[in-house]
Design a protein around this motif. Structure first.
Motif, PDB file in Angstrom:
ATOM      1  N   LEU A 192       0.803  -1.219   0.000  1.00  0.00           N
ATOM      2  CA  LEU A 192       0.000   0.000   0.000  1.00  0.00           C
ATOM      3  C   LEU A 192       0.841   1.276   0.000  1.00  0.00           C
ATOM      4  CD1 LEU A 192      -2.832  -0.900   2.549  1.00  0.00           C
ATOM      5  CD2 LEU A 192      -3.052  -0.653   0.064  1.00  0.00           C
ATOM      6  N   CYS A 193       0.301   2.264  -0.669  1.00  0.00           N
ATOM      7  CA  CYS A 193       0.750   3.651  -0.583  1.00  0.00           C
ATOM      8  C   CYS A 193      -0.439   4.445  -0.067  1.00  0.00           C
ATOM      9  CB  CYS A 193       1.187   4.149  -1.964  1.00  0.00           C
ATOM     10  SG  CYS A 193       1.559   5.911  -2.027  1.00  0.00           S
ATOM     11  N   LEU A 194      -0.276   5.093   1.098  1.00  0.00           N
ATOM     12  CA  LEU A 194      -1.385   5.804   1.726  1.00  0.00           C
ATOM     13  C   LEU A 194      -0.961   7.215   2.122  1.00  0.00           C
ATOM     14  CD1 LEU A 194      -2.780   3.042   4.151  1.00  0.00           C
ATOM     15  CD2 LEU A 194      -3.650   3.674   1.882  1.00  0.00           C
ATOM     16  N   LEU A 195      -1.959   8.011   2.501  1.00  0.00           N
ATOM     17  CA  LEU A 195      -1.675   9.333   3.041  1.00  0.00           C
ATOM     18  C   LEU A 195      -0.904   9.192   4.360  1.00  0.00           C
ATOM     19  CD1 LEU A 195      -5.124  11.074   2.449  1.00  0.00           C
ATOM     20  CD2 LEU A 195      -3.031  11.380   1.110  1.00  0.00           C
ATOM     21  N   THR A 196      -0.214  10.250   4.749  1.00  0.00           N
ATOM     22  CA  THR A 196       0.582  10.212   5.969  1.00  0.00           C
ATOM     23  C   THR A 196      -0.314  10.145   7.206  1.00  0.00           C
ATOM     24  OG1 THR A 196       0.640  12.629   6.106  1.00  0.00           O
ATOM     25  CG2 THR A 196       2.430  11.553   4.899  1.00  0.00           C
ATOM     26  N   GLY A 197       0.231   9.591   8.275  1.00  0.00           N
ATOM     27  CA  GLY A 197      -0.534   9.401   9.491  1.00  0.00           C
ATOM     28  C   GLY A 197      -0.958  10.680  10.176  1.00  0.00           C
ATOM     29  N   SER A 198      -0.319  11.814   9.847  1.00  0.00           N
ATOM     30  CA  SER A 198      -0.690  13.086  10.478  1.00  0.00           C
ATOM     31  C   SER A 198      -1.955  13.685   9.882  1.00  0.00           C
ATOM     32  CB  SER A 198       0.459  14.091  10.333  1.00  0.00           C
ATOM     33  OG  SER A 198       0.684  14.400   8.954  1.00  0.00           O
ATOM     34  N   MET A 199      -2.402  13.166   8.747  1.00  0.00           N
ATOM     35  CA  MET A 199      -3.566  13.729   8.065  1.00  0.00           C
ATOM     36  C   MET A 199      -4.843  13.042   8.542  1.00  0.00           C
ATOM     37  SD  MET A 199      -1.954  14.002   4.227  1.00  0.00           S
ATOM     38  CE  MET A 199      -3.353  14.933   3.582  1.00  0.00           C
ATOM     39  N   GLN A 200      -5.904  13.822   8.712  1.00  0.00           N
ATOM     40  CA  GLN A 200      -7.145  13.252   9.209  1.00  0.00           C
ATOM     41  C   GLN A 200      -7.714  12.242   8.224  1.00  0.00           C
ATOM     42  OE1 GLN A 200     -10.008  16.052  10.652  1.00  0.00           O
ATOM     43  NE2 GLN A 200     -11.457  14.482  11.272  1.00  0.00           N
ATOM     44  N   GLY A 201      -7.504  12.474   6.908  1.00  0.00           N
ATOM     45  CA  GLY A 201      -7.967  11.510   5.926  1.00  0.00           C
ATOM     46  C   GLY A 201      -7.366  10.139   6.145  1.00  0.00           C
ATOM     47  N   LEU A 214      -7.945  -4.804  11.565  1.00  0.00           N
ATOM     48  CA  LEU A 214      -6.788  -4.737  10.676  1.00  0.00           C
ATOM     49  C   LEU A 214      -5.978  -3.475  10.948  1.00  0.00           C
ATOM     50  CD1 LEU A 214      -8.598  -5.740   7.363  1.00  0.00           C
ATOM     51  CD2 LEU A 214      -7.113  -7.203   8.743  1.00  0.00           C
ATOM     52  N   THR A 215      -4.698  -3.550  10.677  1.00  0.00           N
ATOM     53  CA  THR A 215      -3.809  -2.395  10.779  1.00  0.00           C
ATOM     54  C   THR A 215      -3.001  -2.301   9.484  1.00  0.00           C
ATOM     55  OG1 THR A 215      -3.587  -2.663  13.173  1.00  0.00           O
ATOM     56  CG2 THR A 215      -1.947  -1.289  12.065  1.00  0.00           C
ATOM     57  N   PRO A 216      -3.212  -1.262   8.681  1.00  0.00           N
ATOM     58  CA  PRO A 216      -2.474  -1.160   7.424  1.00  0.00           C
ATOM     59  C   PRO A 216      -1.001  -0.873   7.680  1.00  0.00           C
ATOM     60  CG  PRO A 216      -3.697   0.854   7.816  1.00  0.00           C
ATOM     61  CD  PRO A 216      -4.118  -0.117   8.884  1.00  0.00           C
ATOM     62  N   SER A 217      -0.150  -1.396   6.800  1.00  0.00           N
ATOM     63  CA  SER A 217       1.293  -1.163   6.914  1.00  0.00           C
ATOM     64  C   SER A 217       1.812  -0.652   5.572  1.00  0.00           C
ATOM     65  CB  SER A 217       2.020  -2.449   7.320  1.00  0.00           C
ATOM     66  OG  SER A 217       1.556  -2.921   8.564  1.00  0.00           O
ATOM     67  N   PRO A 218       1.553   0.619   5.271  1.00  0.00           N
ATOM     68  CA  PRO A 218       1.966   1.150   3.974  1.00  0.00           C
ATOM     69  C   PRO A 218       3.489   1.244   3.865  1.00  0.00           C
ATOM     70  CG  PRO A 218       1.166   2.914   5.372  1.00  0.00           C
ATOM     71  CD  PRO A 218       0.868   1.635   6.092  1.00  0.00           C
ATOM     72  N   ARG A 219       4.004   0.908   2.698  1.00  0.00           N
ATOM     73  CA  ARG A 219       5.428   1.065   2.438  1.00  0.00           C
ATOM     74  C   ARG A 219       5.767   2.507   2.087  1.00  0.00           C
ATOM     75  NH1 ARG A 219       8.225  -3.223   0.420  1.00  0.00           N
ATOM     76  NH2 ARG A 219      10.004  -1.783   0.471  1.00  0.00           N
ATOM     77  N   ILE A 220       4.795   3.221   1.535  1.00  0.00           N
ATOM     78  CA  ILE A 220       4.990   4.617   1.128  1.00  0.00           C
ATOM     79  C   ILE A 220       3.854   5.449   1.696  1.00  0.00           C
ATOM     80  CG2 ILE A 220       5.054   6.225  -0.830  1.00  0.00           C
ATOM     81  CD1 ILE A 220       6.365   4.084  -2.476  1.00  0.00           C
ATOM     82  N   GLU A 221       4.194   6.617   2.234  1.00  0.00           N
ATOM     83  CA  GLU A 221       3.199   7.580   2.717  1.00  0.00           C
ATOM     84  C   GLU A 221       3.462   8.927   2.069  1.00  0.00           C
ATOM     85  OE1 GLU A 221       2.025   6.091   7.138  1.00  0.00           O
ATOM     86  OE2 GLU A 221       3.918   7.188   6.973  1.00  0.00           O
ATOM     87  N   THR A 222       2.399   9.664   1.786  1.00  0.00           N
ATOM     88  CA  THR A 222       2.515  10.949   1.120  1.00  0.00           C
ATOM     89  C   THR A 222       1.392  11.864   1.594  1.00  0.00           C
ATOM     90  OG1 THR A 222       2.434  12.080  -1.042  1.00  0.00           O
ATOM     91  CG2 THR A 222       1.185  10.057  -0.838  1.00  0.00           C
ATOM     92  N   ASP A 223       1.580  13.165   1.426  1.00  0.00           N
ATOM     93  CA  ASP A 223       0.524  14.113   1.791  1.00  0.00           C
ATOM     94  C   ASP A 223      -0.282  14.555   0.579  1.00  0.00           C
ATOM     95  OD1 ASP A 223       2.340  15.694   0.465  1.00  0.00           O
ATOM     96  OD2 ASP A 223       2.559  17.185   2.062  1.00  0.00           O
TER      97      ASP A 223
END
Length: 306
Positions: A192-201, A214-223
Motif C-alpha cells: 500500500l501507498c497511503l496518506l501520511t498518518g498526520s492527516m485526518q484523511g 486490521l492495521t495497514p502497513s503502507p510502504r509509502i506515505e505521502t501528503d
C-alpha cells in the motif's frame, strides 16, 4: 488608532518575524515597527516582546491581536456588503479545504464564479481540519471544507455536501480484474501507498481498518492524493483513495477502482463558516451556491469500476 496599525500587528502575529511581516504588508520594516510602537503608546500596553529578534507577543498583545483580527474582518465584511449592495458582489472569496476534499472544491467554485463574475477566489487545499478551523477563527478564510463526523468547535455553522466513500485503486494486474468490489481485508494484503498518518484523511482510513481488526502497513506515505495515483501507476503499489477524486482523474488507463465493502464506510464532508453575525458576505454567497449544488449526486455518478 488606524486600521493599518492593526493590520501590521496581525501580520506580525502571523509571520512571527518583523521582516516577513513588513514584506507581507508591502512596507519597510522600520515603518511597520514604528506603527506598532505608536499603537503600543496609544493603548498604553506593551504588545511585542522585543529582543535582538522577534520574541513573540506579550499577553496583552495576544489579546489585542484577537480584537485586531475581528476589527479588520468586520471592516472587510462591511466593504464587501456595501459593494454588493452597490454593484454586486466584488472582492475575494477565501476557501480552505482538507486535501482529500480538494478535488470536489471545483464543483462549488465553478458555479460560484458564474453567479458572481466580479469575485476572485483563493483556495488553500493543504490544510488539516484543525487548520481550517484555526483560519476561520482568525478570519483568514471565509469558509472551509472539512469532515463533519467529529465534534466541531463552537461558533461554526455547517452545511453537509457529500459523503466521502473509498475505493481500492490498483493496476489491472493485481488479480482483482473480475471483481466488482473489494474488502478492506483485500486492501490490507496489498503493498500500500497511503496518506501520511498526520492527516485526518489517513486517520479515517485507520479507523475503518481497525473496525475489522486490521492495521495497514503502507510502504509509502505521502501528503498528496495525486501522488497516490502516480505511485499506483507504476504497478508496484495499491492505494485507498476517496471516490470523489475519480471526478478529477477518472480511472486512469491500466488501473481499476473497486468500491471498498465490509464495511462500506462513508464519512460526511461539508462546508463550515463562522456563525458570527452579520459575518462574511462572501461566505453567505458561497453557502447559497452550495445549497443549490447537489455534490452528492454528482460524485455518486463517478466511475467506480475498472
Amino acid at each position: 488608532m488606524l486600521f493599518r496599525q492593526l493590520e501590521y500587528l496581525v501580520a506580525l502575529a502571523r509571520e512571527r518575524h518583523f521582516a516577513r511581516a513588513a514584506q507581507s504588508c508591502h512596507v519597510s520594516q522600520p515603518a511597520l515597527s514604528e506603527a506598532i510602537r505608536k499603537l503600543e503608546d496609544e493603548l498604553d500596553v506593551p504588545l511585542v516582546r522585543r529582543g535582538r529578534k522577534y520574541e513573540g507577543l506579550t499577553p496583552e498583545g495576544e489579546r489585542i491581536v484577537v480584537w485586531a483580527q475581528r476589527i479588520i474582518a468586520d471592516r472587510d465584511a462591511l466593504r464587501d456588503e456595501v459593494g454588493a449592495l452597490r454593484s454586486g458582489l466584488n472582492g475575494r472569496l477565501r476557501i480552505g479545504s482538507i486535501p482529500t476534499a480538494s478535488g470536489a472544491v471545483s464543483l462549488l467554485t465553478g458555479p460560484f464564479c458564474t453567479a458572481h463574475p466580479l469575485v476572485t477566489v483563493d483556495v488553500l487545499t493543504d490544510l488539516q481540519s484543525v487548520d481550517v478551523f484555526r483560519l476561520l477563527q482568525n478570519f483568514e478564510i471565509d469558509a472551509g471544507i472539512t469532515y463533519l463526523h467529529k465534534e466541531l468547535p463552537e461558533g461554526v455553522q455547517t452545511l453537509p455536501l457529500y459523503e466521502e466513500r473509498y475505493v481500492l485503486l490498483t493496476t489491472v494486474a493485481e488479480g482483482l480484474t473480475h471483481r466488482r468490489s473489494a474488502t478492506w481485508a483485500d486492501a490490507s494484503r496489498l503493498p500500500l501507498c497511503l496518506l501520511t498518518g498526520s492527516m485526518q484523511g489517513r486517520r479515517v482510513l485507520d479507523e475503518v481498518f481497525a473496525s475489522v481488526g486490521l492495521t495497514p502497513s503502507p510502504r509509502i506515505e505521502t501528503d498528496s492524493v495525486g501522488a497516490l495515483f502516480a505511485h499506483v501507476r507504476t504497478g508496484q503499489w495499491a492505494s485507498v483513495v476517496p471516490q470523489a477524486w475519480l471526478h478529477v482523474f477518472g480511472v486512469p488507463h491500466g488501473m481499476q477502482a473497486l468500491p471498498l465493502v465490509d464495511p462500506s464506510a462513508a464519512v460526511p464532508v461539508g462546508l463550515v463558516w463562522s456563525a458570527r453575525e452579520p459575518g462574511s458576505v462572501m461566505a453567505r454567497a458561497l453557502v447559497e451556491v452550495a445549497r443549490h449544488e447537489d455534490l452528492a449526486t454528482t460524485l455518486d455518478r463517478l466511475p467506480d469500476a475498472r
